[in-house]
Design an enzyme around this catalytic site. Structure first.
Site, PDB file in Angstrom:
ATOM      1  N   MET A 180     -33.742 -26.654-115.528  1.00  0.00           N
ATOM      2  CA  MET A 180     -34.848 -27.609-115.595  1.00  0.00           C
ATOM      3  C   MET A 180     -35.755 -27.183-116.735  1.00  0.00           C
ATOM      4  SD  MET A 180     -35.217 -28.187-111.549  1.00  0.00           S
ATOM      5  CE  MET A 180     -34.123 -26.832-111.212  1.00  0.00           C
TER       6      MET A 180
ATOM      7  N   MET B  36     -30.380 -35.896-108.566  1.00  0.00           N
ATOM      8  CA  MET B  36     -31.547 -35.312-107.890  1.00  0.00           C
ATOM      9  C   MET B  36     -32.031 -36.279-106.813  1.00  0.00           C
ATOM     10  SD  MET B  36     -32.114 -32.276-108.929  1.00  0.00           S
ATOM     11  CE  MET B  36     -33.623 -31.994-108.010  1.00  0.00           C
TER      12      MET B  36
ATOM     13  N   SER C  97     -29.506 -23.283-102.007  1.00  0.00           N
ATOM     14  CA  SER C  97     -30.406 -23.131-103.148  1.00  0.00           C
ATOM     15  C   SER C  97     -31.185 -21.830-102.994  1.00  0.00           C
ATOM     16  CB  SER C  97     -31.377 -24.306-103.209  1.00  0.00           C
ATOM     17  OG  SER C  97     -32.337 -24.035-104.202  1.00  0.00           O
TER      18      SER C  97
ATOM     19  N   ASP D 184     -29.098 -32.872-104.609  1.00  0.00           N
ATOM     20  CA  ASP D 184     -30.012 -31.732-104.511  1.00  0.00           C
ATOM     21  C   ASP D 184     -31.409 -32.213-104.146  1.00  0.00           C
ATOM     22  OD1 ASP D 184     -31.484 -29.439-104.880  1.00  0.00           O
ATOM     23  OD2 ASP D 184     -31.100 -29.257-107.030  1.00  0.00           O
TER      24      ASP D 184
ATOM     25  N   MET E 198     -36.159 -22.847-113.859  1.00  0.00           N
ATOM     26  CA  MET E 198     -37.268 -23.742-114.207  1.00  0.00           C
ATOM     27  C   MET E 198     -38.248 -22.996-115.090  1.00  0.00           C
ATOM     28  SD  MET E 198     -38.298 -25.280-110.514  1.00  0.00           S
ATOM     29  CE  MET E 198     -37.088 -25.762-109.301  1.00  0.00           C
TER      30      MET E 198
ATOM     31  N   ASP F 209     -31.820 -22.282-109.490  1.00  0.00           N
ATOM     32  CA  ASP F 209     -32.732 -23.200-110.166  1.00  0.00           C
ATOM     33  C   ASP F 209     -33.483 -22.471-111.269  1.00  0.00           C
ATOM     34  OD1 ASP F 209     -32.413 -25.733-108.846  1.00  0.00           O
ATOM     35  OD2 ASP F 209     -33.239 -24.767-107.056  1.00  0.00           O
TER      36      ASP F 209
ATOM     37  N   HIS G  89     -26.637 -21.887-105.619  1.00  0.00           N
ATOM     38  CA  HIS G  89     -27.346 -22.753-106.568  1.00  0.00           C
ATOM     39  C   HIS G  89     -28.563 -22.018-107.117  1.00  0.00           C
ATOM     40  CE1 HIS G  89     -28.399 -26.681-108.255  1.00  0.00           C
ATOM     41  NE2 HIS G  89     -29.658 -26.398-107.937  1.00  0.00           N
TER      42      HIS G  89
ATOM     43  N   HIS H 284     -28.755 -24.674-112.545  1.00  0.00           N
ATOM     44  CA  HIS H 284     -29.378 -25.972-112.834  1.00  0.00           C
ATOM     45  C   HIS H 284     -30.584 -25.710-113.735  1.00  0.00           C
ATOM     46  CE1 HIS H 284     -31.856 -29.542-110.963  1.00  0.00           C
ATOM     47  NE2 HIS H 284     -31.548 -29.763-112.238  1.00  0.00           N
TER      48      HIS H 284
HETATM   49  O1  LIG Z   1     -34.002 -27.931-107.639  1.00  0.00           O
HETATM   50  C1  LIG Z   1     -34.534 -28.055-106.596  1.00  0.00           C
HETATM   51  C2  LIG Z   1     -35.890 -28.594-106.567  1.00  0.00           C
HETATM   52  O2  LIG Z   1     -36.238 -28.906-107.865  1.00  0.00           O
HETATM   53  C3  LIG Z   1     -33.783 -27.766-105.372  1.00  0.00           C
HETATM   54  O3  LIG Z   1     -32.638 -26.976-105.615  1.00  0.00           O
HETATM   55  C4  LIG Z   1     -34.499 -27.278-104.182  1.00  0.00           C
HETATM   56  O4  LIG Z   1     -34.569 -25.893-104.158  1.00  0.00           O
HETATM   57  C5  LIG Z   1     -33.806 -27.757-102.960  1.00  0.00           C
HETATM   58  O5  LIG Z   1     -34.508 -27.341-101.855  1.00  0.00           O
HETATM   59  P1  LIG Z   1     -34.527 -28.160-100.479  1.00  0.00           P
HETATM   60  O6  LIG Z   1     -35.034 -29.538-100.795  1.00  0.00           O
HETATM   61  O7  LIG Z   1     -33.118 -28.199-100.001  1.00  0.00           O
HETATM   62  O8  LIG Z   1     -35.441 -27.367 -99.619  1.00  0.00           O
END
Ligand SMILES: O=C(CO)[C@@H](O)[C@H](O)COP(=O)(O)O
Length: 307
Positions: free
Chosen positions: A150, A223, A61, A257, A90, A88, A86, A148
């Site tokens: 959000m 999740m 991530s 995730d 958001m 994110d 990955h 992903h």
């Molecule tokens: O989307 C998310 C959190 O919302 C994840 O992708 C986190 O970035 C995962 O991080 P770790 O829990 O592996 O540190």
């Protein structure tokens, strides 16, 4: 051995799909994604009868990376054996909280259209990256960018993320009850792989309609923490969802995730997850390559792709 062949062929079919769409946009196609253009027709009838298995895809991530050096962080992860990156996406502009609240409340009262704007902006308590960053990163990497979303209005981002070079587009079921069919159609038409994500409080049954019928999603992201931030604690109860899903859909890409790493991978892999997002456990490790390798081997062993 034969099971490996089946899984590789299945995965390759997905990859060819995305590679074609990337090449039409004159993007450099990921060498590792395009090297085995095995079509479904090459699977022998004997292999078709074999029990299915899905290959591990380890997706660091990038939320845990050094954003100021995103390109080199991406390159580092790929060189360490990452299959996907990955991303994110958001967005949080909560017009009902904070210093704009009085103005926002007045606007919401008199102009309902602002409610739409407020709703469309608020999904998590964080702000990360958007299409411009994906586009910048795409210039430096051929890797599969597993995005992903959000956000509460994913439909608004399909076009811009596709143009930016996203490979996978995963939206949340909680905000797509009314328009998921249109979303999936648009995502596929842009050559991206559609996925659906669900928050810890959402029952797994909510994604079933999106997996059945003529136009299904191709991945489910379960999740294992509340979306919003890296470094949270893995919620083991979520493995019931993964197990139920794997029993029902043996060949589906199931992603997990949140809180994944050496101490939780066994649980996730044995429940049936094959796509593993890991942020802090990889970026915070002394030897990230070793962690990625451990995650991958654990999944492939659980899927009986390796001994
Ligand atoms: O989307 C998310 C959190 O919302 C994840 O992708 C986190 O970035 C995962 O991080 P770790 O829990 O592996 O540190």
């Amino acid at each position: 051995m034969m099971r490996v062949g089946k899984a590789v062929a299945t995965v390759a079919a997905h990859r060819v799909f995305r590679c074609e769409s990337l090449s039409t946009k004159s993007l450099n196609t990921p060498a590792n994604l395009c090297s085995s253009p095995i079509s479904d027709t090459t699977i022998s009838p004997e292999l078709r009868k074999m029990p299915s298995a899905v290959e591990a895809k380890i997706a660091p991530s990038m939320l845990s990376s050094d954003f100021a050096n995103l390109a080199s962080e991406a390159e580092r992860m790929v060189s360490f054996g990452a299959d996907w990156l990955h991303m994110d996406i958001m967005i949080d502009v909560d017009l009902q909280d904070g210093y704009v609240s009085d103005l926002a409340k007045a606007l919401l009262l008199f102009f309902p259209i602002y409610q739409k704007l407020a709703d469309s902006c608020h999904f998590v308590q964080n702000l990360t990256i958007g299409a411009p960053v994906i586009a910048s990163l795409r210039k430096h990497t051929k890797a599969y960018l597993d995005c992903h979303l959000m956000v509460t209005n994913p439909l608004d981002y399909v076009d811009q993320l596709s143009k930016a070079g996203a490979s996978g587009f995963t939206f949340h079921v909680e905000v797509s009850q009314d328009n998921w069919q249109e979303l999936v159609t648009q995502i596929k038409s842009k050559g991206m792989k559609p996925g659906v994500a669900l928050k810890p409080g959402t029952p797994i049954e909510d994604v079933y309609p999106l997996l059945e019928g003529e136009n299904p999603v191709e991945m489910v992201l379960v999740m294992t923490v509340e979306p919003g931030f890296g470094g949270q604690k893995f919620i083991p109860d979520m493995m019931n969802k993964v197990r139920t899903l794997r029993e029902k859909y043996p060949e589906l890409d199931i992603e997990v995730d949140g809180g994944l790493g050496p101490s939780t991978i066994e649980e996730a892999a044995s429940a049936g997850a094959n796509c593993i997002v890991a942020g802090s456990s990889v970026f915070g490790a002394q030897d990230p390559a070793q962690v990625i390798s451990l995650l991958k081997t654990t999944v492939n062993k659980a899927q009986k792709l390796v001994k």
